[in-house]
Write a protein that holds these residues in place. Structure first.
Motif, PDB file in Angstrom:
ATOM      1  N   SER A  43      25.440  43.840 -15.855  1.00  0.00           N
ATOM      2  CA  SER A  43      24.924  44.764 -14.834  1.00  0.00           C
ATOM      3  C   SER A  43      26.012  45.160 -13.847  1.00  0.00           C
ATOM      4  O   SER A  43      26.087  46.313 -13.432  1.00  0.00           O
ATOM      5  N   PHE A  44      26.866  44.201 -13.475  1.00  0.00           N
ATOM      6  CA  PHE A  44      27.937  44.533 -12.539  1.00  0.00           C
ATOM      7  C   PHE A  44      28.890  45.549 -13.147  1.00  0.00           C
ATOM      8  O   PHE A  44      29.305  46.495 -12.472  1.00  0.00           O
ATOM      9  N   LEU A  57      30.955  58.055  -9.493  1.00  0.00           N
ATOM     10  CA  LEU A  57      30.516  58.730  -8.262  1.00  0.00           C
ATOM     11  C   LEU A  57      31.712  59.156  -7.413  1.00  0.00           C
ATOM     12  O   LEU A  57      31.753  60.248  -6.866  1.00  0.00           O
ATOM     13  N   TYR A  58      32.667  58.243  -7.268  1.00  0.00           N
ATOM     14  CA  TYR A  58      33.803  58.502  -6.409  1.00  0.00           C
ATOM     15  C   TYR A  58      34.837  59.438  -7.057  1.00  0.00           C
ATOM     16  O   TYR A  58      35.640  60.041  -6.368  1.00  0.00           O
ATOM     17  N   ILE A  59      34.813  59.528  -8.374  1.00  0.00           N
ATOM     18  CA  ILE A  59      35.743  60.427  -9.088  1.00  0.00           C
ATOM     19  C   ILE A  59      35.199  61.845  -9.088  1.00  0.00           C
ATOM     20  O   ILE A  59      35.938  62.801  -8.909  1.00  0.00           O
ATOM     21  N   LYS A  90      29.641  49.070 -11.600  1.00  0.00           N
ATOM     22  CA  LYS A  90      31.015  49.440 -11.267  1.00  0.00           C
ATOM     23  C   LYS A  90      31.391  50.776 -11.923  1.00  0.00           C
ATOM     24  O   LYS A  90      31.991  51.648 -11.278  1.00  0.00           O
ATOM     25  N   LYS A  91      31.023  50.938 -13.160  1.00  0.00           N
ATOM     26  CA  LYS A  91      31.295  52.189 -13.889  1.00  0.00           C
ATOM     27  C   LYS A  91      30.597  53.360 -13.205  1.00  0.00           C
ATOM     28  O   LYS A  91      31.173  54.436 -13.035  1.00  0.00           O
ATOM     29  N   PHE A 114      29.185  50.561  -1.568  1.00  0.00           N
ATOM     30  CA  PHE A 114      28.133  51.418  -2.097  1.00  0.00           C
ATOM     31  C   PHE A 114      26.962  51.499  -1.124  1.00  0.00           C
ATOM     32  O   PHE A 114      26.444  52.585  -0.847  1.00  0.00           O
ATOM     33  N   LEU A 115      26.547  50.367  -0.582  1.00  0.00           N
ATOM     34  CA  LEU A 115      25.429  50.360   0.366  1.00  0.00           C
ATOM     35  C   LEU A 115      25.772  51.147   1.625  1.00  0.00           C
ATOM     36  O   LEU A 115      24.937  51.898   2.141  1.00  0.00           O
TER      37      LEU A 115
END
Length: 125
Positions: free
Chosen positions: A111-112, A122-124, A116-117, A85-86
């Motif tokens: 939070s993780f 974002l990638y979908i 992750k969700k 992500f970074l």
């Protein structure tokens, strides 16, 4: 409450990474890879062994137990997701690696999972 210290999580994660890369890992491999002294690695391995996270075979190979593998997989998943992500945000890969190393330990499970969700979405999209 954590049952293992951050440094222990780092060791377990690195053992998993090196095992995945080379098929096996020994104390000297950890010392070299992590740039730690052999006595420091030996002390850490002794503690992790006593807590049931790993065992060392007669051949010197370090093997993660079920509990050790669970912690290592958790940390590696966190590390890889945060690092990716970074980098996606434009952070230099070396900086992203170091930052992910710090963040992965302190982020709550809640939070993780939210992070992750969000990243998955974002990638979908």
């Amino acid at each position: 409450m954590k049952i293992i210290y951050e440094s222990g999580e780092d060791y377990l994660e690195r053992i998993l990474m090196l095992t995945n890369e080379h098929g096996h890992v020994r104390a000297i491999d950890l010392a070299t890879n992590m740039n730690y002294s052999k006595p420091s690695v030996s002390r850490a391995l002794k503690t992790l062994k006593e807590k049931g996270y790993l065992f060392v075979g007669d051949d010197g190979n370090i093997v993660l137990t079920k509990n050790g593998l669970a912690v290592a997989n958790k940390m590696l998943e966190r590390h890889n997701l945060i690092k990716s992500f970074l980098i996606h945000l434009g952070v230099n890969k070396d900086v992203a690696w170091e930052d992910a190393c710090r963040i992965e330990h302190d982020l709550s499970d809640e939070s993780f999972q939210a992070f992750k969700k969000f990243v998955d979405k974002l990638y979908i999209d």
